[in-house]
Design a protein around this motif. Structure first.
Motif, PDB file in Angstrom:
ATOM      1  N   ARG A 250       0.830  -1.203   0.000  1.00 42.67           N
ATOM      2  CA  ARG A 250       0.000   0.000   0.000  1.00 42.67           C
ATOM      3  C   ARG A 250       0.862   1.249   0.000  1.00 42.67           C
ATOM      4  NH1 ARG A 250      -3.989   1.056   4.968  1.00 42.67           N
ATOM      5  NH2 ARG A 250      -1.998   1.085   6.060  1.00 42.67           N
ATOM      6  N   ARG A 251       1.921   1.227   0.801  1.00 45.79           N
ATOM      7  CA  ARG A 251       2.820   2.379   0.859  1.00 45.79           C
ATOM      8  C   ARG A 251       3.460   2.639  -0.505  1.00 45.79           C
ATOM      9  NH1 ARG A 251       3.353   5.808   4.997  1.00 45.79           N
ATOM     10  NH2 ARG A 251       4.799   4.815   6.440  1.00 45.79           N
ATOM     11  N   VAL A 252       3.905   1.580  -1.158  1.00 45.08           N
ATOM     12  CA  VAL A 252       4.535   1.716  -2.468  1.00 45.08           C
ATOM     13  C   VAL A 252       3.568   2.340  -3.470  1.00 45.08           C
ATOM     14  CG1 VAL A 252       5.357   0.388  -4.463  1.00 45.08           C
ATOM     15  CG2 VAL A 252       6.266  -0.086  -2.188  1.00 45.08           C
ATOM     16  N   GLU A 253       2.324   1.858  -3.478  1.00 45.21           N
ATOM     17  CA  GLU A 253       1.342   2.388  -4.415  1.00 45.21           C
ATOM     18  C   GLU A 253       1.068   3.862  -4.149  1.00 45.21           C
ATOM     19  OE1 GLU A 253      -2.028  -0.124  -3.988  1.00 45.21           O
ATOM     20  OE2 GLU A 253      -1.263  -1.677  -5.346  1.00 45.21           O
ATOM     21  N   GLU A 254       0.914   4.233  -2.878  1.00 49.29           N
ATOM     22  CA  GLU A 254       0.607   5.621  -2.547  1.00 49.29           C
ATOM     23  C   GLU A 254       1.785   6.542  -2.852  1.00 49.29           C
ATOM     24  OE1 GLU A 254      -2.699   4.968   1.002  1.00 49.29           O
ATOM     25  OE2 GLU A 254      -0.707   5.727   1.512  1.00 49.29           O
ATOM     26  N   LEU A 255       2.988   6.098  -2.569  1.00 43.56           N
ATOM     27  CA  LEU A 255       4.165   6.917  -2.864  1.00 43.56           C
ATOM     28  C   LEU A 255       4.316   7.125  -4.366  1.00 43.56           C
ATOM     29  CD1 LEU A 255       6.828   5.485  -0.369  1.00 43.56           C
ATOM     30  CD2 LEU A 255       5.713   7.707  -0.261  1.00 43.56           C
ATOM     31  N   ALA A 256       4.121   6.064  -5.137  1.00 44.18           N
ATOM     32  CA  ALA A 256       4.251   6.182  -6.597  1.00 44.18           C
ATOM     33  C   ALA A 256       3.212   7.150  -7.153  1.00 44.18           C
ATOM     34  CB  ALA A 256       4.123   4.811  -7.253  1.00 44.18           C
ATOM     35  N   ARG A 257       1.975   7.034  -6.691  1.00 47.18           N
ATOM     36  CA  ARG A 257       0.918   7.945  -7.158  1.00 47.18           C
ATOM     37  C   ARG A 257       1.226   9.384  -6.737  1.00 47.18           C
ATOM     38  NH1 ARG A 257      -2.858   3.809  -5.578  1.00 47.18           N
ATOM     39  NH2 ARG A 257      -3.216   4.942  -3.627  1.00 47.18           N
ATOM     40  N   GLY A 258       1.687   9.554  -5.493  1.00 45.64           N
ATOM     41  CA  GLY A 258       2.002  10.884  -5.000  1.00 45.64           C
ATOM     42  C   GLY A 258       3.135  11.536  -5.771  1.00 45.64           C
ATOM     43  N   LEU A 259       4.161  10.762  -6.090  1.00 47.68           N
ATOM     44  CA  LEU A 259       5.297  11.306  -6.839  1.00 47.68           C
ATOM     45  C   LEU A 259       4.875  11.689  -8.254  1.00 47.68           C
ATOM     46  CD1 LEU A 259       8.131   8.876  -5.664  1.00 47.68           C
ATOM     47  CD2 LEU A 259       7.899  11.307  -5.096  1.00 47.68           C
ATOM     48  N   GLU A 260       4.041  10.859  -8.872  1.00 48.00           N
ATOM     49  CA  GLU A 260       3.539  11.205 -10.199  1.00 48.00           C
ATOM     50  C   GLU A 260       2.712  12.484 -10.162  1.00 48.00           C
ATOM     51  OE1 GLU A 260       2.834   7.547 -13.051  1.00 48.00           O
ATOM     52  OE2 GLU A 260       1.835   7.181 -11.140  1.00 48.00           O
ATOM     53  N   ALA A 261       1.902  12.634  -9.099  1.00 50.21           N
ATOM     54  CA  ALA A 261       1.077  13.837  -8.966  1.00 50.21           C
ATOM     55  C   ALA A 261       1.931  15.090  -8.841  1.00 50.21           C
ATOM     56  CB  ALA A 261       0.157  13.710  -7.746  1.00 50.21           C
ATOM     57  N   ARG A 262       3.114  14.936  -8.277  1.00 50.37           N
ATOM     58  CA  ARG A 262       4.007  16.087  -8.123  1.00 50.37           C
ATOM     59  C   ARG A 262       4.981  16.256  -9.294  1.00 50.37           C
ATOM     60  NH1 ARG A 262       5.094  17.296  -1.787  1.00 50.37           N
ATOM     61  NH2 ARG A 262       2.878  17.533  -1.268  1.00 50.37           N
ATOM     62  N   GLY A 263       4.752  15.508 -10.346  1.00 45.86           N
ATOM     63  CA  GLY A 263       5.503  15.741 -11.565  1.00 45.86           C
ATOM     64  C   GLY A 263       6.736  14.899 -11.762  1.00 45.86           C
ATOM     65  N   TYR A 264       6.964  13.904 -10.905  1.00 43.62           N
ATOM     66  CA  TYR A 264       8.143  13.044 -11.058  1.00 43.62           C
ATOM     67  C   TYR A 264       7.795  11.847 -11.944  1.00 43.62           C
ATOM     68  CZ  TYR A 264       9.585  15.749  -6.984  1.00 43.62           C
ATOM     69  OH  TYR A 264       9.879  16.775  -6.146  1.00 43.62           O
ATOM     70  N   HIS A 265       8.789  11.341 -12.631  1.00 42.57           N
ATOM     71  CA  HIS A 265       8.607  10.146 -13.459  1.00 42.57           C
ATOM     72  C   HIS A 265       8.860   8.925 -12.571  1.00 42.57           C
ATOM     73  CE1 HIS A 265       8.378  12.695 -16.948  1.00 42.57           C
ATOM     74  NE2 HIS A 265       9.562  13.225 -16.676  1.00 42.57           N
ATOM     75  N   ALA A 266       7.792   8.407 -11.976  1.00 45.62           N
ATOM     76  CA  ALA A 266       7.925   7.341 -10.975  1.00 45.62           C
ATOM     77  C   ALA A 266       6.934   6.225 -11.246  1.00 45.62           C
ATOM     78  CB  ALA A 266       7.708   7.905  -9.570  1.00 45.62           C
TER      79      ALA A 266
END
Length: 542
Positions: A250-266
């Motif tokens: 769950r943490r991995v999924e949320e971090l990946a979504r959050g990083l994408e939302a902030r403009g990172y290629h994750a």
């Protein structure tokens, strides 16, 4: 030591040279001669130390190309490690025309059965899928000469012990067995006693693994500040290729979504992804299509990607040995690397445990401010603008260019382009990261603070009444108990440092103040008034 000194044939040495290997790593130097001599070996070493070549080169040396039976069986805990091991062996055995196949769960077993009809001399697989094939009679291992158990401790942690024993019982009694493990729990030792013959023990110390080429830092903050802190450090450090470790899927999924939302290629990598999705994510990471991979420990086990410049531990691992596995993803092949571990106050004892294992102190890193992050992001964008300018074909859009240059100054146009590439607005995108269940307290005899004079010894894992652990503040547990919002607004750090510094430059942290202004001071259990313990509940988000 050079490979030419280890007793390998010229054909194998040529393959080694072709793939750019020059000198043997410690585990290769110690393992290869023993394996060539036919001895059983127990090697204690982490991923990233060259174990595949350590057992692979002697296996390739002994392969009889006229024998169409499976002569070597390598058992790996994860699909990723099995695939990478098979690929490495295929490369090293290419000139000798050795047939290597791999089987693992989550993939079409019919295709694997078809591939097995080529009569491979070497088979790599995960325990469950290997047993499936053995039961189907599509894999016959009664002629195996060498059995390799790779990452045995991880297979034990994943509950594969019974499967491993079942696989071993299907192999000949007269065989060579090689076992590799990062740690040596009793169950792994029992395998050595039960299934191996007078094994030689080789141990590569952790201090040899946490190379000086990896600069190790930690950042101490509240749990709900971690995401903002991490993204600002990204903007300042500008990692070329980075892996972020999270404790749960769950943490991995949320971090990946959050990083994408902030403009990172994750993108995220965890055990619930299909094999097709996992392969696609890894391919994107290796090709730099994405430059931030968020992963769990199991998903990243055995991951071998060149040019990983940074490793970020969003969650500090509960097991100190996992830390060594994680930072082993960077600082490879003589390249320098950076690791940053984010810890909340109540996790500081886990950081001490890592330092005790690695025999190396981490350096405290000052969190970047929002302004620092904006400056870093603009600086990084300037480099991207240069690439855009070099690739632009002005002739195709000359009329529009003329209109713009007539309407705006060159400074205005450059500022607009830079602002667009930097995409500063996304720094403030709200991201919600669910609060995970806190790690259990680690305690030692007399405490584990950098500032205290108490002993660092004792059983931290189970705890004694010696106390001294750092409790940290609990203010951030009020309010929305199921999640924490990171709004990018630059939350104020509440902790004050004591200003002391160690010989290697780390900053030390003393008492800090809570949001209500009261001091949270560490006390020894042996004196003063007893500490009041506040009851609290952590609600988990569905």
């Amino acid at each position: 030591m050079k490979f030419s000194e280890l007793g390998l044939s010229q054909d194998i040495l040529d393959a080694i040279t072709t793939h750019g290997y020059v000198e043997a790593t410690p585990i290769q130097e110690k393992t290869i001669p023993l394996t060539l001599a036919g001895k059983d070996v127990i090697g204690q070493a982490q991923t990233g130390t060259g174990k595949t070549a350590a057992f692979g080169l002697p296996i390739l040396e002994h392969i009889d190309l006229d024998n169409k039976n499976i002569q070597a069986l390598i058992v790996s805990p994860t699909r990723e490690l099995a695939i990478q091991t098979a690929e490495e062996l295929k490369k090293l055995g290419h000139d000798k025309h050795v047939d290597v196949q791999v089987v693992f769960g989550g993939a079409d077993i019919r295709r694997q059965i078809q591939n097995l009809k080529s009569h491979p001399q070497i088979l790599v697989g995960t325990p469950g899928r290997l047993l499936d094939h053995i039961n189907r009679k599509t894999v016959k291992i009664e002629h195996v000469k060498t059995l390799v158990l790779d990452e045995a401790d991880e297979m034990l942690n994943m509950g594969f012990l019974e499967d491993i024993e079942s696989i071993i019982k299907n192999t000949p009694a007269e065989r060579q067995t090689l076992l590799f493990s990062a740690t040596m729990p009793p169950a792994i030792k029992r395998i050595g006693v039960k299934f191996m013959t007078n094994p030689e023990h080789i141990q590569i110390e952790a201090k040899e693994l946490t190379t000086d080429l990896v600069d190790q830092y930690f950042v101490r903050m509240r749990e709900n500040e971690k995401f903002d802190t991490m993204t600002r450090i990204f903007d300042v450090q500008a990692p070329k290729l980075a892996i972020v470790f999270g404790r749960t899927k769950r943490r991995v999924e949320e971090l990946a979504r959050g990083l994408e939302a902030r403009g990172y290629h994750a993108s995220g990598l965890h055990g619930d992804l299909t094999q097709q999705m996992r392969s696609r994510v890894l391919a994107q990471f290796k090709s730099h299509e994405i430059n931030i991979l968020v992963a769990t420990d199991v998903a990243a086990r055995g991951l071998d990607v060149k040019d990983v410049s940074h490793v970020y531990n969003f969650d500090i691992p509960q097991d100190p040995e996992s830390y060594v596995h994680r930072i082993g993803r960077t600082g490879r092949a003589g390249a320098e690397g950076v690791s940053v571990t984010f810890v909340s106050p109540n996790e500081m004892d886990y950081l001490r445990a890592v330092e005790d294992l690695t025999k190396k102190r981490m350096t405290a890193l000052e969190p970047a401010s929002l302004q620092d992050a904006r400056v870093g992001k603009i600086k990084n964008a300037a480099g991207e603008v240069s690439k855009i300018v070099d690739a632009a074909n002005a002739k195709e859009i000359q009329s529009e260019v003329d209109k713009l240059t007539a309407q705006y100054s060159s400074e205005q146009l450059a500022a607009a382009l830079l602002s667009s590439v930097a995409d500063l607005e996304k720094q403030n995108t709200p991201v919600e990261i669910t609060r995970e269940r806190p790690l259990p307290r680690r305690r030692g005899n007399g405490g584990g603070s950098r500032n205290s004079g108490g002993s660092r010894g004792g059983d931290r894992r189970r705890g004694n009444n010696g106390g001294g652990g750092y409790r940290g503040n609990r203010d951030n547990r009020s309010g929305n108990g199921d999640s924490r919002s990171s709004n990018g607004a630059g939350q104020r750090r509440e902790s004050s440092r004591d200003g002391g510094s160690g010989s290697n430059g780390e900053r030390r942290f003393g008492d800090y103040k809570r949001r209500d202004g009261r001091s949270t001071e560490r006390r020894n259990n042996g004196g003063g008034a007893p500490r009041q313990r506040r009851e609290f509940t952590v609600r988990e988000k569905d």
